[in-house]
Design a protein around this motif. Structure first.
Motif, PDB file in Angstrom:
ATOM      1  N   GLU A  64       9.487  -7.975 -16.295  1.00  0.00           N
ATOM      2  CA  GLU A  64       9.095  -7.078 -15.311  1.00  0.00           C
ATOM      3  C   GLU A  64       7.924  -6.034 -15.891  1.00  0.00           C
ATOM      4  OE1 GLU A  64       8.329  -4.310 -12.364  1.00  0.00           O
ATOM      5  OE2 GLU A  64       9.719  -5.899 -12.012  1.00  0.00           O
ATOM      6  N   GLY A  65       6.644  -5.925 -15.134  1.00  0.00           N
ATOM      7  CA  GLY A  65       5.845  -5.142 -15.977  1.00  0.00           C
ATOM      8  C   GLY A  65       4.708  -5.765 -16.927  1.00  0.00           C
ATOM      9  N   VAL A  66       5.308  -6.994 -17.236  1.00  0.00           N
ATOM     10  CA  VAL A  66       4.536  -7.594 -18.054  1.00  0.00           C
ATOM     11  C   VAL A  66       3.993  -8.684 -17.352  1.00  0.00           C
ATOM     12  CG1 VAL A  66       4.461  -8.935 -20.364  1.00  0.00           C
ATOM     13  CG2 VAL A  66       5.734  -6.870 -19.993  1.00  0.00           C
ATOM     14  N   THR A  67       4.874  -9.732 -16.851  1.00  0.00           N
ATOM     15  CA  THR A  67       4.534 -10.973 -16.180  1.00  0.00           C
ATOM     16  C   THR A  67       3.777 -10.485 -14.857  1.00  0.00           C
ATOM     17  OG1 THR A  67       6.281 -12.085 -17.114  1.00  0.00           O
ATOM     18  CG2 THR A  67       5.116 -13.179 -15.663  1.00  0.00           C
ATOM     19  N   TYR A  68       4.732  -9.978 -14.097  1.00  0.00           N
ATOM     20  CA  TYR A  68       4.495  -9.210 -12.751  1.00  0.00           C
ATOM     21  C   TYR A  68       4.912  -7.971 -12.572  1.00  0.00           C
ATOM     22  CZ  TYR A  68       2.489 -13.916 -10.953  1.00  0.00           C
ATOM     23  OH  TYR A  68       1.738 -14.841 -10.722  1.00  0.00           O
ATOM     24  N   ASN A  69       4.771  -7.028 -11.694  1.00  0.00           N
ATOM     25  CA  ASN A  69       5.420  -6.213 -10.926  1.00  0.00           C
ATOM     26  C   ASN A  69       6.045  -6.692  -9.924  1.00  0.00           C
ATOM     27  OD1 ASN A  69       4.587  -4.025 -12.931  1.00  0.00           O
ATOM     28  ND2 ASN A  69       2.358  -3.894 -11.990  1.00  0.00           N
ATOM     29  N   TYR A  70       7.236  -6.726 -10.095  1.00  0.00           N
ATOM     30  CA  TYR A  70       8.305  -7.326  -8.889  1.00  0.00           C
ATOM     31  C   TYR A  70       8.570  -6.303  -7.828  1.00  0.00           C
ATOM     32  CZ  TYR A  70       8.483 -11.065 -12.224  1.00  0.00           C
ATOM     33  OH  TYR A  70       7.961 -12.123 -13.258  1.00  0.00           O
ATOM     34  N   THR A  71       8.268  -6.593  -6.645  1.00  0.00           N
ATOM     35  CA  THR A  71       8.699  -5.643  -5.469  1.00  0.00           C
ATOM     36  C   THR A  71       9.141  -6.214  -4.112  1.00  0.00           C
ATOM     37  OG1 THR A  71       7.507  -3.735  -4.310  1.00  0.00           O
ATOM     38  CG2 THR A  71       6.341  -5.769  -4.521  1.00  0.00           C
ATOM     39  N   SER A  72       9.484  -5.454  -3.465  1.00  0.00           N
ATOM     40  CA  SER A  72      10.006  -6.017  -2.196  1.00  0.00           C
ATOM     41  C   SER A  72       8.896  -6.176  -1.121  1.00  0.00           C
ATOM     42  CB  SER A  72      11.307  -4.899  -1.553  1.00  0.00           C
ATOM     43  OG  SER A  72      10.440  -4.092  -1.037  1.00  0.00           O
ATOM     44  N   VAL A  73       9.060  -7.090  -0.156  1.00  0.00           N
ATOM     45  CA  VAL A  73       8.079  -7.371   0.977  1.00  0.00           C
ATOM     46  C   VAL A  73       7.775  -6.038   1.723  1.00  0.00           C
ATOM     47  CG1 VAL A  73       7.762  -8.612   3.005  1.00  0.00           C
ATOM     48  CG2 VAL A  73       8.787  -9.696   1.178  1.00  0.00           C
ATOM     49  N   GLU A  74       9.011  -5.206   2.014  1.00  0.00           N
ATOM     50  CA  GLU A  74       8.645  -3.899   2.488  1.00  0.00           C
ATOM     51  C   GLU A  74       7.763  -3.031   1.635  1.00  0.00           C
ATOM     52  OE1 GLU A  74      11.179   0.012   4.146  1.00  0.00           O
ATOM     53  OE2 GLU A  74      12.327  -1.923   3.622  1.00  0.00           O
ATOM     54  N   ASP A  75       8.308  -2.874   0.516  1.00  0.00           N
ATOM     55  CA  ASP A  75       7.099  -2.103  -0.282  1.00  0.00           C
ATOM     56  C   ASP A  75       5.613  -2.463  -0.721  1.00  0.00           C
ATOM     57  OD1 ASP A  75       9.296  -0.488  -0.804  1.00  0.00           O
ATOM     58  OD2 ASP A  75       9.771  -1.063  -2.721  1.00  0.00           O
ATOM     59  N   PHE A  76       5.613  -4.008  -0.659  1.00  0.00           N
ATOM     60  CA  PHE A  76       4.242  -4.391  -0.704  1.00  0.00           C
ATOM     61  C   PHE A  76       3.501  -4.140   0.570  1.00  0.00           C
ATOM     62  CE2 PHE A  76       0.920  -7.516  -1.339  1.00  0.00           C
ATOM     63  CZ  PHE A  76       0.747  -7.865  -2.611  1.00  0.00           C
ATOM     64  N   LYS A  77       4.081  -4.387   1.614  1.00  0.00           N
ATOM     65  CA  LYS A  77       3.542  -4.097   2.995  1.00  0.00           C
ATOM     66  C   LYS A  77       2.941  -2.611   2.995  1.00  0.00           C
ATOM     67  CE  LYS A  77       5.105  -7.799   5.829  1.00  0.00           C
ATOM     68  NZ  LYS A  77       6.041  -8.146   6.948  1.00  0.00           N
ATOM     69  N   GLN A  78       3.758  -1.569   2.526  1.00  0.00           N
ATOM     70  CA  GLN A  78       3.319  -0.193   2.481  1.00  0.00           C
ATOM     71  C   GLN A  78       2.130  -0.357   1.609  1.00  0.00           C
ATOM     72  OE1 GLN A  78       6.842   2.212   1.507  1.00  0.00           O
ATOM     73  NE2 GLN A  78       7.734   2.166   3.547  1.00  0.00           N
ATOM     74  N   MET A  79       1.996  -0.692   0.532  1.00  0.00           N
ATOM     75  CA  MET A  79       0.807  -0.775  -0.416  1.00  0.00           C
ATOM     76  C   MET A  79      -0.274  -1.026   0.328  1.00  0.00           C
ATOM     77  SD  MET A  79       2.140  -1.485  -4.344  1.00  0.00           S
ATOM     78  CE  MET A  79       3.176  -2.990  -3.743  1.00  0.00           C
ATOM     79  N   ILE A  80      -0.041  -1.972   1.175  1.00  0.00           N
ATOM     80  CA  ILE A  80      -1.233  -2.631   1.920  1.00  0.00           C
ATOM     81  C   ILE A  80      -1.794  -1.630   2.797  1.00  0.00           C
ATOM     82  CG2 ILE A  80      -2.129  -4.543   3.706  1.00  0.00           C
ATOM     83  CD1 ILE A  80      -0.148  -6.236   2.045  1.00  0.00           C
TER      84      ILE A  80
END
Length: 200
Positions: A49-65
């Motif tokens: 986590e934080g090195v390969t990717y920042n893993y997040t939920s679909v809901e949180d990702f959509k909020q960032m968009i």
């Protein structure tokens, strides 16, 4: 202080772009900083986590968009992948050279936002070699490998829009070639900035 340079690397799954990025970052002479992408896919064994990717939920990702916090994002194999805008912009302004490892969909969006970005595409020496690499890593089913090979054809078409294309036949040779391109680009950009400031 001059802004840093944004380098973007793409290539079909199995071309070794992840390994190439690791090698580039290990060599501190390259003066590169990795911008870690965000994704909604599950973390795989050996990833951090934080090195390969920042893993997040679909809901949180959509909020960032919705909040316009993503420099680019794309859906790939049923999962969202994207680059947080604030991190990249702050590193570039501070004079750091930034490396992104993203899919062509996202890379071309970045090019629109940052026309001065340098896009680099990794290809295999042959489709048979690509199939062999995908099979040997043992992560995908036969059907998934077939899907990735089909997707690779579209990605190869997009490579024509990139600044540089590198063949990863021999890893060490490929890394050296990319390192030279990064150095030459940085030197030329610095010279251009110097010329623009000179009086005549």
């Amino acid at each position: 202080m001059n802004n840093g340079i944004l380098f973007v690397m793409s290539g079909p799954s199995g071309t070794g772009k992840g390994t190439i990025c690791e090698q580039l970052l290990l060599n501190k002479d390259n003066d590169l900083f990795l911008s870690v992408s965000s994704t909604t896919r599950e973390k795989r064994k050996g990833e951090t986590e934080g090195v390969t990717y920042n893993y997040t939920s679909v809901e949180d990702f959509k909020q960032m968009i919705e909040k316009d916090e993503m420099l680019e994002y794309a859906m790939y194999s049923g999962n969202y992948y994207g680059t947080p805008k604030k991190t990249v912009e702050s590193m570039l302004v501070s004079g750091k050279n930034v490396l992104l490892e993203i899919e062509p969909q996202g890379a071309l969006k970045v090019k629109n936002a940052f026309p001065e970005a340098v896009l680099m595409f990794i290809i295999p020496p042959s489709m048979q070699e690509l199939k062999k690499r995908l099979s040997e890593r043992g992560r995908e089913t036969v059907e998934q490998i077939t899907e990735r090979l089909e997707a690779a054809k579209w990605e190869f078409e997009q490579s024509k829009k990139y600044n540089f294309i590198f063949v990863n036949d021999n890893l060490d040779d490929c890394v050296r070639e990319i390192e030279k391109t990064i150095r030459d680009t940085a030197q030329c950009r610095n010279l251009v900035d110097k010329l623009l400031k000179e009086q005549y």
